[in-house]
Design a protein around this motif. Sequence first.
Motif, PDB file in Angstrom:
ATOM      1  N   LEU A  13       0.829  -1.209   0.000  1.00 15.54           N
ATOM      2  CA  LEU A  13       0.000   0.000   0.000  1.00 15.54           C
ATOM      3  C   LEU A  13       0.864   1.260   0.000  1.00 15.54           C
ATOM      4  O   LEU A  13       0.609   2.199  -0.763  1.00 15.54           O
ATOM      5  CB  LEU A  13      -0.947  -0.009   1.206  1.00 15.54           C
ATOM      6  N   SER A  14       1.901   1.283   0.826  1.00 14.54           N
ATOM      7  CA  SER A  14       2.800   2.449   0.873  1.00 14.54           C
ATOM      8  C   SER A  14       3.494   2.643  -0.462  1.00 14.54           C
ATOM      9  O   SER A  14       3.626   3.775  -0.954  1.00 14.54           O
ATOM     10  CB  SER A  14       3.849   2.258   1.972  1.00 14.54           C
ATOM     11  N   GLY A  15       3.954   1.531  -1.056  1.00 15.58           N
ATOM     12  CA  GLY A  15       4.597   1.623  -2.361  1.00 15.58           C
ATOM     13  C   GLY A  15       3.660   2.147  -3.428  1.00 15.58           C
ATOM     14  O   GLY A  15       4.055   2.939  -4.287  1.00 15.58           O
ATOM     15  N   ALA A  16       2.396   1.706  -3.364  1.00 10.52           N
ATOM     16  CA  ALA A  16       1.407   2.173  -4.345  1.00 10.52           C
ATOM     17  C   ALA A  16       1.162   3.673  -4.206  1.00 10.52           C
ATOM     18  O   ALA A  16       1.056   4.389  -5.216  1.00 10.52           O
ATOM     19  CB  ALA A  16       0.107   1.396  -4.183  1.00 10.52           C
ATOM     20  N   VAL A  17       1.101   4.153  -2.974  1.00 11.35           N
ATOM     21  CA  VAL A  17       0.878   5.586  -2.740  1.00 11.35           C
ATOM     22  C   VAL A  17       2.065   6.392  -3.264  1.00 11.35           C
ATOM     23  O   VAL A  17       1.888   7.395  -3.972  1.00 11.35           O
ATOM     24  CB  VAL A  17       0.626   5.858  -1.239  1.00 11.35           C
ATOM     25  N   LEU A  18       3.284   5.961  -2.928  1.00 15.28           N
ATOM     26  CA  LEU A  18       4.470   6.677  -3.406  1.00 15.28           C
ATOM     27  C   LEU A  18       4.598   6.604  -4.926  1.00 15.28           C
ATOM     28  O   LEU A  18       4.957   7.597  -5.578  1.00 15.28           O
ATOM     29  CB  LEU A  18       5.722   6.110  -2.748  1.00 15.28           C
ATOM     30  N   ALA A  19       4.302   5.458  -5.499  1.00 10.69           N
ATOM     31  CA  ALA A  19       4.385   5.310  -6.955  1.00 10.69           C
ATOM     32  C   ALA A  19       3.350   6.179  -7.650  1.00 10.69           C
ATOM     33  O   ALA A  19       3.642   6.790  -8.690  1.00 10.69           O
ATOM     34  CB  ALA A  19       4.197   3.841  -7.345  1.00 10.69           C
ATOM     35  N   THR A  20       2.167   6.263  -7.084  1.00 12.57           N
ATOM     36  CA  THR A  20       1.136   7.123  -7.668  1.00 12.57           C
ATOM     37  C   THR A  20       1.573   8.577  -7.649  1.00 12.57           C
ATOM     38  O   THR A  20       1.391   9.307  -8.633  1.00 12.57           O
ATOM     39  CB  THR A  20      -0.198   6.951  -6.903  1.00 12.57           C
ATOM     40  N   GLY A  21       2.179   8.998  -6.545  1.00 14.84           N
ATOM     41  CA  GLY A  21       2.677  10.374  -6.467  1.00 14.84           C
ATOM     42  C   GLY A  21       3.735  10.647  -7.524  1.00 14.84           C
ATOM     43  O   GLY A  21       3.723  11.700  -8.171  1.00 14.84           O
ATOM     44  N   SER A  22       4.650   9.702  -7.707  1.00 14.53           N
ATOM     45  CA  SER A  22       5.686   9.872  -8.735  1.00 14.53           C
ATOM     46  C   SER A  22       5.085   9.893 -10.136  1.00 14.53           C
ATOM     47  O   SER A  22       5.493  10.679 -10.986  1.00 14.53           O
ATOM     48  CB  SER A  22       6.712   8.740  -8.643  1.00 14.53           C
ATOM     49  N   ALA A  23       4.108   9.023 -10.378  1.00 13.25           N
ATOM     50  CA  ALA A  23       3.472   8.976 -11.698  1.00 13.25           C
ATOM     51  C   ALA A  23       2.735  10.279 -11.994  1.00 13.25           C
ATOM     52  O   ALA A  23       2.775  10.782 -13.120  1.00 13.25           O
ATOM     53  CB  ALA A  23       2.519   7.791 -11.788  1.00 13.25           C
ATOM     54  N   LEU A  24       2.065  10.820 -10.981  1.00 19.31           N
ATOM     55  CA  LEU A  24       1.330  12.076 -11.176  1.00 19.31           C
ATOM     56  C   LEU A  24       2.271  13.254 -11.404  1.00 19.31           C
ATOM     57  O   LEU A  24       1.888  14.243 -12.026  1.00 19.31           O
ATOM     58  CB  LEU A  24       0.419  12.345  -9.981  1.00 19.31           C
ATOM     59  N   VAL A  29       8.684   5.998 -14.854  1.00 21.26           N
ATOM     60  CA  VAL A  29       9.736   4.995 -14.647  1.00 21.26           C
ATOM     61  C   VAL A  29      10.087   4.907 -13.159  1.00 21.26           C
ATOM     62  O   VAL A  29      10.215   3.819 -12.596  1.00 21.26           O
ATOM     63  CB  VAL A  29      10.985   5.322 -15.500  1.00 21.26           C
ATOM     64  N   MET A  30      10.219   6.070 -12.533  1.00 25.19           N
ATOM     65  CA  MET A  30      10.506   6.104 -11.095  1.00 25.19           C
ATOM     66  C   MET A  30       9.358   5.472 -10.320  1.00 25.19           C
ATOM     67  O   MET A  30       9.582   4.748  -9.338  1.00 25.19           O
ATOM     68  CB  MET A  30      10.738   7.542 -10.617  1.00 25.19           C
ATOM     69  N   ALA A  31       8.140   5.704 -10.752  1.00 22.00           N
ATOM     70  CA  ALA A  31       6.971   5.115 -10.094  1.00 22.00           C
ATOM     71  C   ALA A  31       7.025   3.588 -10.178  1.00 22.00           C
ATOM     72  O   ALA A  31       6.766   2.899  -9.182  1.00 22.00           O
ATOM     73  CB  ALA A  31       5.685   5.640 -10.732  1.00 22.00           C
ATOM     74  N   VAL A  33       9.717   1.729 -10.545  1.00 22.59           N
ATOM     75  CA  VAL A  33      10.829   1.254  -9.716  1.00 22.59           C
ATOM     76  C   VAL A  33      10.429   1.242  -8.249  1.00 22.59           C
ATOM     77  O   VAL A  33      10.691   0.276  -7.523  1.00 22.59           O
ATOM     78  CB  VAL A  33      12.094   2.123  -9.950  1.00 22.59           C
ATOM     79  N   ILE A  34       9.797   2.294  -7.791  1.00 18.28           N
ATOM     80  CA  ILE A  34       9.351   2.380  -6.394  1.00 18.28           C
ATOM     81  C   ILE A  34       8.384   1.246  -6.081  1.00 18.28           C
ATOM     82  O   ILE A  34       8.529   0.546  -5.071  1.00 18.28           O
ATOM     83  CB  ILE A  34       8.705   3.758  -6.105  1.00 18.28           C
ATOM     84  N   LEU A  35       7.401   1.068  -6.937  1.00 23.13           N
ATOM     85  CA  LEU A  35       6.420   0.014  -6.698  1.00 23.13           C
ATOM     86  C   LEU A  35       7.073  -1.363  -6.696  1.00 23.13           C
ATOM     87  O   LEU A  35       6.791  -2.195  -5.829  1.00 23.13           O
ATOM     88  CB  LEU A  35       5.306   0.073  -7.744  1.00 23.13           C
ATOM     89  N   LEU A  36       7.972  -1.605  -7.622  1.00 24.70           N
ATOM     90  CA  LEU A  36       8.669  -2.884  -7.687  1.00 24.70           C
ATOM     91  C   LEU A  36       9.478  -3.142  -6.409  1.00 24.70           C
ATOM     92  O   LEU A  36       9.446  -4.253  -5.863  1.00 24.70           O
ATOM     93  CB  LEU A  36       9.580  -2.929  -8.916  1.00 24.70           C
ATOM     94  N   LEU A  37      10.187  -2.133  -5.933  1.00 25.23           N
ATOM     95  CA  LEU A  37      10.980  -2.292  -4.710  1.00 25.23           C
ATOM     96  C   LEU A  37      10.093  -2.598  -3.496  1.00 25.23           C
ATOM     97  O   LEU A  37      10.424  -3.458  -2.677  1.00 25.23           O
ATOM     98  CB  LEU A  37      11.822  -1.046  -4.457  1.00 25.23           C
TER      99      LEU A  37
END
Length: 145
Positions: A13-24, A29-31, A33-37
């Motif tokens: 869930l935390s990764g999804a939130v951070l990845a969504t922020g990066s995507a927005l 690509v960073m989103a 990577v964050i989600l994958l990690l």
Amino acid sequence: MTRVWMLPALLVLSGAVLATGSALRGAPVMAAVILLLFVLFAGLNSPLVFPTPVSAAEARRRSATDGRPVVYWRPGCTFCLRLRLRLGRDASRLHWVDIWRDPAGAAVVRAANGGDETVPTVVVADRPHVNPDPAWVRAQLPPPA
């Protein structure tokens, strides 16, 4: 959801939130990577990484029969994960007891550690060893048949 899946779910869930922020913000690509990690870290902290746990009574019975050590662990424990990963394939030759699923296993750990649930606690020949070196644990295994 059971307690053992809380940390992995929280990590995803935390990764999804951070990845969504990066995507927005325009960094897909960073989103990714964050989600994958975060998904990888969640997987490492899930019960899926460990061999199927057995009850404390069953582990003691099996250990008495085959002489293999019993490992008391809990999901989310970095020291348990270190032991599991460093043992590699030999981890499947041990008897694993999840103290969050087995109250009798938690009681064994508390008795061995002065009331604390310090894991991993490895029991070899009825003697508990708290957070032992993985190489030492591997040396305690009987030779393969």
